[in-house]
Design a protein around this motif. Structure first.
Motif, PDB file in Angstrom:
ATOM      1  N   UNK A  24      46.321  36.045  42.112  1.00 46.49           N
ATOM      2  CA  UNK A  24      45.751  36.644  43.304  1.00 46.49           C
ATOM      3  C   UNK A  24      46.276  35.989  44.552  1.00 46.49           C
ATOM      4  N   UNK A  25      46.177  36.694  45.671  1.00 48.60           N
ATOM      5  CA  UNK A  25      46.603  36.133  46.942  1.00 48.60           C
ATOM      6  C   UNK A  25      47.978  36.601  47.311  1.00 48.60           C
ATOM      7  N   UNK A  26      49.029  35.899  46.864  1.00 51.47           N
ATOM      8  CA  UNK A  26      50.377  36.275  47.242  1.00 51.47           C
ATOM      9  C   UNK A  26      51.366  35.625  46.318  1.00 51.47           C
ATOM     10  N   UNK A  38      56.260  38.490  49.063  1.00 53.74           N
ATOM     11  CA  UNK A  38      56.037  39.849  48.583  1.00 53.74           C
ATOM     12  C   UNK A  38      54.834  40.498  49.263  1.00 53.74           C
ATOM     13  N   UNK A  39      53.663  39.874  49.143  1.00 51.73           N
ATOM     14  CA  UNK A  39      52.460  40.446  49.749  1.00 51.73           C
ATOM     15  C   UNK A  39      51.388  39.369  49.859  1.00 51.73           C
ATOM     16  N   UNK A  40      50.369  39.676  50.639  1.00 54.20           N
ATOM     17  CA  UNK A  40      49.202  38.817  50.735  1.00 54.20           C
ATOM     18  C   UNK A  40      47.969  39.709  50.631  1.00 54.20           C
ATOM     19  N   UNK A 101      41.771  37.036  46.360  1.00 56.37           N
ATOM     20  CA  UNK A 101      42.286  37.163  47.725  1.00 56.37           C
ATOM     21  C   UNK A 101      42.840  35.815  48.177  1.00 56.37           C
ATOM     22  N   UNK A 102      43.715  35.868  49.158  1.00 53.43           N
ATOM     23  CA  UNK A 102      44.236  34.634  49.759  1.00 53.43           C
ATOM     24  C   UNK A 102      43.205  34.049  50.716  1.00 53.43           C
TER      25      UNK A 102
END
Length: 279
Positions: A24-26, A38-40, A101-102
């Motif tokens: 999770x997070x990124x 890539x993503x957060x 989540x981050x």
């Protein structure tokens, strides 16, 4: 034999790639500081107009969304790399602790009980608990008036506990999953008042469909310092987010976000608070 080895190596590469992106997070495409991420994944509210709202067309608006987007940018993410995840009040600590989540930017008031489970950056906003009532209702002017009233708030919110334990212990308190349910009850007269932060209430009252229906009583029942929740012990992330928040205030983006999201409700906001978490 060579084909088998090549196939096995490819399979291992796929497994490693999946493992790297499953958390999770990124995830980073490379370990060096200049690598594109890539993503957060960021937790926000989906049902708070002016603060955090998912619109019917799938877009996200609100002050918390603007703050989250700015912070993410300072951490190296473009808006396209942000994945917003719903963070209802009662689930915020779990989302952070589980790594779903981050960080969380969701009208998340800093208090000692929550700090036992998560850390915070900020605060980035100071709100006050207030009451929302129907525009034609003049029977509630002070907290004690709630003792004979049906009051609605959200499960897990500090507002509900503040009313029940300190301000109006005899109030008939109903705790709902979201503020939208409370607003429906208020409009249908099955509820007499909705309590939460004045920033959230102002957002609801300013919605086009609600104009003229509701009003804020104007009581500052508490101080609610909004912080950005993150995994306990992640001092590096805390420091980076605090730096991003300070920059947002310094370059005028914070004030612009306040005016854009709360201005239509003629909301009188407090100045940006001093950063205290992590210092």
């Amino acid at each position: 034999m060579k084909l088998f080895k090549a196939g096995a190596a490819a399979a291992v590469s796929v497994v490693l790639a999946l493992t790297a992106t499953a958390c999770g997070g990124s995830s980073d495409k490379a370990s060096d500081g200049g690598a594109k991420k890539d993503k957060v994944v960021i937790g926000i509210k989906f049902d708070q107009p002016g603060v955090g709202l998912k619109t019917p067309d799938g877009k996200f608006t609100g002050f918390d969304v603007d703050v989250a987007t700015y912070v993410a940018k300072e951490l190296g993410y473009t808006p396209e790399q942000i994945e917003f995840k719903q963070a209802i009040s009662a689930e915020r600590e779990n989302l952070i602790s589980n790594g779903d989540v981050k960080f969380v930017v969701a009208s998340y008031s800093i208090n000692d009980k929550r700090k036992e489970k998560v850390d915070f950056a900020g605060p980035y906003f100071l709100a006050h608990q207030d009451l929302l009532v129907r525009s034609d209702d003049n029977s509630i002017t002070k907290p004690e008036d709630l003792n004979s009233k049906k009051l609605c708030s959200v499960t897990g919110s500090t507002s509900a506990q503040n009313i029940k334990t300190k301000l109006a212990p005899e109030a008939d308190l109903k705790q709902s999953a979201g503020y939208s349910e409370c607003l429906t009850g208020l409009e249908s007269k099955s509820m007499d008042a909705l309590t939460t932060d004045n920033s959230i209430l102002a957002g609801y009252a300013a919605q086009e469909k609600n104009k003229g229906k509701f009003k804020l009583v104007g009581l500052n029942l508490s101080n609610e310092n909004y912080g950005i929740g993150l995994k306990k012990g992640d001092k590096e992330l805390q420091t980076k987010i605090n730096a991003a928040l300070k920059k947002m205030v310094a370059d005028g983006a914070w004030e612009a976000a306040v005016k854009k999201n709360f201005g239509p409700a003629d909301y009188k906001n407090e100045p940006a608070p001093q950063i205290t978490e992590g210092s």
